[in-house]
Design a protein around this motif. Sequence first.
Motif, short mmCIF file in Angstrom:
data_model
loop_
_atom_site.label_atom_id
_atom_site.label_comp_id
_atom_site.label_asym_id
_atom_site.label_seq_id
_atom_site.Cartn_x
_atom_site.Cartn_y
_atom_site.Cartn_z
N ALA A 138 -141.80 -100.66 110.12
CA ALA A 138 -140.58 -100.62 110.18
C ALA A 138 -140.07 -99.31 111.04
O ALA A 138 -140.67 -98.18 111.04
N THR A 139 -138.77 -99.84 111.76
CA THR A 139 -138.25 -98.66 112.39
C THR A 139 -137.17 -97.99 111.48
O THR A 139 -136.38 -98.98 110.85
N GLN A 192 -135.58 -91.11 114.65
CA GLN A 192 -136.22 -92.57 114.19
C GLN A 192 -137.83 -92.37 113.74
O GLN A 192 -138.44 -91.59 114.80
N PHE A 193 -138.11 -92.98 112.91
CA PHE A 193 -139.85 -93.24 112.76
C PHE A 193 -140.25 -94.43 112.76
O PHE A 193 -139.30 -95.32 112.37
N ILE A 194 -141.40 -94.86 113.28
CA ILE A 194 -141.98 -95.92 112.88
C ILE A 194 -142.77 -95.59 111.82
O ILE A 194 -143.90 -95.09 111.68
N GLY A 218 -142.03 -95.62 103.07
CA GLY A 218 -142.38 -95.55 104.49
C GLY A 218 -143.29 -94.54 104.75
O GLY A 218 -142.85 -93.49 104.64
N TYR A 219 -144.34 -95.08 105.21
CA TYR A 219 -145.53 -93.72 105.48
C TYR A 219 -145.73 -93.61 107.03
O TYR A 219 -145.66 -94.35 107.60
N VAL A 220 -145.43 -92.31 107.25
CA VAL A 220 -145.24 -91.72 108.52
C VAL A 220 -146.46 -90.86 108.57
O VAL A 220 -146.36 -89.85 108.30
N PRO A 221 -147.59 -91.06 109.37
CA PRO A 221 -148.79 -90.63 109.21
C PRO A 221 -148.86 -89.03 110.00
O PRO A 221 -148.83 -88.91 111.36
N GLU A 226 -134.20 -100.13 110.16
CA GLU A 226 -133.30 -100.85 111.18
C GLU A 226 -133.88 -102.01 111.48
O GLU A 226 -133.22 -102.90 111.92
N ALA A 227 -135.09 -102.11 111.67
CA ALA A 227 -135.98 -103.31 112.06
C ALA A 227 -137.39 -103.49 111.30
O ALA A 227 -137.84 -102.34 111.18
#
Length: 101
Positions: A53-54, A62-64, A92-95, A41-42
């Motif tokens: 990124a969002t 939603q994830f950052i 996209g890495y989401v820890p 998204e951003a």
Amino acid sequence: MSAVFQRCVNCRKAYFPFRLICSRCSNTSFVEDDVDSGVVEAVTLLSSGQQTATVVCPEDVQFIARILGGTVKAGDSIDLTNTASEETALVGYVPFQRNKA
């Protein structure tokens, strides 16, 4: 590869980050669930040159995410992971690590 989010067992609403009480039905029981991909998204470019990124997912969560293995722009589809590796393709890495029962 996937990212982990929380789902209310009563109304099925998805959350990230995790919650103690569901905002929709006030239930306090949740299960962990996975999502494999989402749409950017951003994008933010940090002073270190790293991108974050969002990412909006089909589960309406939603994830950052930290971007590994390349660069992204708004509108790109991206795979998600909770395991960081410099040898991986664009992700996209989401820890987040699963709770071990």
